[in-house]
Write a protein that holds these residues in place. Structure first.
Motif, short mmCIF file in Angstrom:
data_model
loop_
_atom_site.label_atom_id
_atom_site.label_comp_id
_atom_site.label_asym_id
_atom_site.label_seq_id
_atom_site.Cartn_x
_atom_site.Cartn_y
_atom_site.Cartn_z
N VAL A 15 0.83 -1.20 0.00
CA VAL A 15 0.00 0.00 0.00
C VAL A 15 0.87 1.25 0.00
O VAL A 15 2.07 1.19 0.33
CB VAL A 15 -0.96 0.01 1.21
CG1 VAL A 15 -1.88 -1.21 1.17
CG2 VAL A 15 -0.19 0.04 2.53
N PRO A 16 0.30 2.42 -0.37
CA PRO A 16 1.09 3.66 -0.42
C PRO A 16 1.77 3.96 0.91
O PRO A 16 1.19 3.79 1.99
CB PRO A 16 0.03 4.72 -0.75
CG PRO A 16 -1.01 3.98 -1.51
CD PRO A 16 -1.07 2.62 -0.87
N GLY A 17 3.02 4.41 0.83
CA GLY A 17 3.78 4.76 2.02
C GLY A 17 4.62 3.63 2.57
O GLY A 17 5.59 3.87 3.29
N VAL A 18 4.27 2.40 2.25
CA VAL A 18 5.06 1.24 2.69
C VAL A 18 6.16 1.01 1.66
O VAL A 18 5.90 0.98 0.45
CB VAL A 18 4.17 -0.01 2.82
CG1 VAL A 18 5.02 -1.24 3.14
CG2 VAL A 18 3.12 0.20 3.90
N THR A 19 7.39 0.85 2.12
CA THR A 19 8.53 0.69 1.22
C THR A 19 9.13 -0.70 1.37
O THR A 19 9.85 -0.98 2.33
CB THR A 19 9.61 1.76 1.53
OG1 THR A 19 9.92 1.72 2.93
CG2 THR A 19 9.09 3.15 1.18
N PRO A 20 8.83 -1.60 0.44
CA PRO A 20 9.32 -2.98 0.55
C PRO A 20 10.71 -3.19 -0.01
O PRO A 20 11.18 -4.32 -0.11
CB PRO A 20 8.28 -3.75 -0.29
CG PRO A 20 7.86 -2.78 -1.34
CD PRO A 20 7.90 -1.41 -0.69
#
Length: 248
Positions: A15-20
């Motif tokens: 989802v937006p904002g999560v940096t994998p």
């Protein structure tokens, strides 16, 4: 379980904002034969993708409908209020929800903080998305409380943000279908939990017989040297001297 060799790729929605990114790099090092496919999605779309089989796992924000899903909370995000740089709230280091009571606070339809009582004064309309709300903040229409990662994602030079110490917080979690806990899924769980490649779940355990063999040999050698020594022999006398005598 589905073997790791059976999949052409491992599909991860986020989802937006999560940096994998950091987990994707580790995956590439540990499971180079299976590409990691990243799929950007809203939380609602990420959950749908899991149920539809379009994604094998998802990094999303709780709460979600957990029906048929497993979820591991990974971390909690700080909530912040997004404001114009020249706003009076920018003069302080942090605020409370009560400090926002006299300001119009925007609440987009994709809000992820789950307010019981929304902060501040309500706007005339709810923006469709967080991105739309950010544009309205820049236009001076109101303020916006979001997870810090979303404030960074939608960064603008004319906006800043401050922590809201008592606002609800979002939790980022790894989620997947309960019935699809495959070998690949276990690999990714280990990566996001920080397990090393040499952890007990990262490599097969040695066979029990192989583990026991050195001990059996050592035990056998000890029995042989003791049994082979005759009464009064040097071996027996040495063993006798090494054992302390009890006092009455």
């Amino acid at each position: 379980m589905t073997g790791m060799h059976a999949a052409a790729s491992f599909r991860l929605a986020y989802v937006p904002g999560v940096t994998p990114g950091k987990w994707a790099r580790t995956w590439g090092e540990r499971v180079p034969a299976v590409p990691l496919e990243l799929i950007a999605a809203s939380t609602a779309d990420a959950v749908t993708a899991l149920h539809d089989g379009a994604a094998d796992a998802a990094l999303l924000r709780l709460p979600i409908d957990r029906s048929g899903l497993s979820a591991i909370p990974l971390y909690t995000e700080t909530s912040v209020v997004v404001i114009p740089k020249d706003h009076e709230v920018a003069a302080v280091d942090e605020v409370t929800v009560g400090d926002l009571a006299d300001y119009v606070c925007l609440r987009p339809l994709d809000d992820c903080l789950g307010w019981e009582t929304p902060p501040g004064l309500p706007a005339n309309e709810r923006p469709a998305t967080t991105a739309d709300a950010i544009e309205l903040v820049a236009a001076g229409v109101g303020l916006l409380v979001v997870p810090q990662s979303l404030a960074r994602l939608h960064h603008r030079k004319d906006l800043t943000y401050r922590p809201v110490t008592d606002a609800p917080q979002s939790r980022v979690a790894l989620s997947w279908l309960e019935e699809q806990t495959t070998d690949l899924m276990e690999q990714f769980i280990g990566i996001v939990r920080g397990r090393t490649v040499n952890s007990s779940r990262g490599r097969p355990a040695a066979p029990a017989a192989a583990q026991a063999k050195p001990k059996a040999n050592a035990s056998g050698n000890a029995r042989k040297s003791t049994a082979g020594g005759k009464p009064g022999s040097g071996a027996a006398r040495s063993a006798g001297r090494s054992k302390p005598r009890r006092r009455g």
